[in-house]
Design a protein around this motif. Structure first.
Motif, PDB file in Angstrom:
ATOM      1  N   UNK A   8       0.823  -1.194   0.000  1.00  0.00           N
ATOM      2  CA  UNK A   8       0.000   0.000   0.000  1.00  0.00           C
ATOM      3  C   UNK A   8       0.866   1.256   0.000  1.00  0.00           C
ATOM      4  N   UNK A   9       1.948   1.235   0.775  1.00  0.00           N
ATOM      5  CA  UNK A   9       2.828   2.390   0.836  1.00  0.00           C
ATOM      6  C   UNK A   9       3.516   2.628  -0.499  1.00  0.00           C
ATOM      7  N   UNK A 232       6.806  14.186  -0.103  1.00  0.00           N
ATOM      8  CA  UNK A 232       6.630  12.791  -0.498  1.00  0.00           C
ATOM      9  C   UNK A 232       5.741  12.102   0.533  1.00  0.00           C
ATOM     10  N   UNK A 233       4.505  11.791   0.160  1.00  0.00           N
ATOM     11  CA  UNK A 233       3.563  11.218   1.124  1.00  0.00           C
ATOM     12  C   UNK A 233       3.880   9.765   1.454  1.00  0.00           C
ATOM     13  N   UNK A 234       4.677   9.107   0.625  1.00  0.00           N
ATOM     14  CA  UNK A 234       5.019   7.711   0.883  1.00  0.00           C
ATOM     15  C   UNK A 234       6.296   7.535   1.671  1.00  0.00           C
ATOM     16  N   UNK A 235       7.151   8.562   1.656  1.00  0.00           N
ATOM     17  CA  UNK A 235       8.401   8.519   2.418  1.00  0.00           C
ATOM     18  C   UNK A 235       8.404   9.742   3.328  1.00  0.00           C
ATOM     19  N   UNK A 262       9.043  19.578  -3.321  1.00  0.00           N
ATOM     20  CA  UNK A 262       8.868  18.404  -4.163  1.00  0.00           C
ATOM     21  C   UNK A 262       8.277  17.234  -3.395  1.00  0.00           C
ATOM     22  N   UNK A 263       7.589  16.385  -4.156  1.00  0.00           N
ATOM     23  CA  UNK A 263       7.100  15.134  -3.621  1.00  0.00           C
ATOM     24  C   UNK A 263       7.913  13.991  -4.197  1.00  0.00           C
TER      25      UNK A 263
END
Length: 296
Positions: A8-9, A232-235, A262-263
């Motif tokens: 999911x991540x 970065x919403x995943x990290x 930045x993402x």
């Protein structure tokens, strides 16, 4: 079966939408190593996509035997000269597509022998899966870290036959390949440097992924530069901070540069996540890091 938290991540890291500048799925399906894009990576943003010419270069697909398995690699190097510094280019989950081949040519134009191996060849072709979720579950989550290390070792040794100087070798990678960059730097202390672009730093341990970058940080000897996005919403930045604390216990002289605006995937010029100013700055930091650590 429900996807794992790591699935999911990872899925959240690579979500994107096409926007008005996207190119049709039909036109950009992946057809060969270093050409086109995997279906799951589409649509592609044409107006920002960079194309590096192969003028003055030798480029193409080669094959490296790894214990009886043919591992395809995309190679780019200067047409003249020899004893080139070597850089291993490790891809995103989408495999060695047009953008990764272009990155290899950028390094070759800077004087490197760049090789981007297909590290998923045993598990499947990333181009064959229409969605990111299917690609992750059917291919990516079946790739053992040990296999990747073995393939990179073999590809690096093979570059000697192509004019590479493996005493001046480095590694770089993006997203999935960013995580691999940290791990390979720990696995092979003879390489000079690494540059990890927004690679995962933490995660659940498993038989296929027994360690993550934060687990090897204290014992790391190779200097790695981490290029990450604050959005970065995943990290999350908390994982970057955890990695920095772990690195502080060792002697690798690794470092991070975090871009506040930045993402994820800010260097991927073919995707809506691309941030031109940060990507260009990151590229210059990457080249300077390699120079500073004699990987040139």
């Amino acid at each position: 079966m429900q996807p794992s938290q790591d699935q999911q991540d990872l899925f959240s890291l690579i979500q994107h939408d096409g926007g008005d500048n996207s190119i049709s799925r039909r036109r950009f399906l992946h057809t060969a190593l270093g050409a086109g894009f995997a279906a799951a990576a589409l649509p592609v943003c044409a107006q920002t996509m960079i194309t590096t010419p192969d003028t003055g270069l030798v480029t193409g697909q080669f094959s490296v035997d790894v214990q009886g398995q043919a591992v395809p690699v995309y190679l780019a190097k200067p047409a003249k000269g020899s004893n080139f510094p070597v850089i291993l280019v490790t891809s995103e989950i989408f495999g060695v597509h047009a953008h990764i081949a272009d990155v290899a040519r950028r390094f070759a134009q800077a004087g490197y022998l760049a090789v981007a191996p297909d590290l998923f060849v045993r598990q499947g072709n990333p181009a064959a899966y229409p969605t990111i979720a299917e690609l992750i579950s059917q291919v990516i989550n079946k790739v053992p870290d040990q296999q990747v290390m073995q393939d990179l070792d073999a590809v690096l040794a093979w570059t000697k036959t192509q004019g590479g100087d493996i005493s001046r070798a480095a590694i770089t990678g993006f997203c999935w390949g960013g995580r691999i960059t940290w791990l390979y730097a720990a696995h092979n202390p003879s390489i000079r440097a690494g540059v990890a672009w927004y690679g995962r730093l933490t995660g659940n341990q498993s038989a296929l992924n027994p360690q993550h970058p934060v687990d090897i940080a204290a014992g790391l000897r190779v200097p790695v530069l981490g290029l990450y996005g604050a959005k970065d919403t995943g990290i999350p930045l908390s994982s970057v901070e955890a990695m920095q604390k772990a690195l502080a216990q060792g002697k690798s002289q690794s470092a991070f540069h975090v871009y506040p605006d930045s993402g994820h995937a800010f260097h991927a010029d073919y995707r809506p996540s691309y941030m031109e100013a940060d990507a260009r700055d990151g590229w210059q930091r990457c080249l300077q890091w390699l120079r500073d650590h004699q990987a040139v």
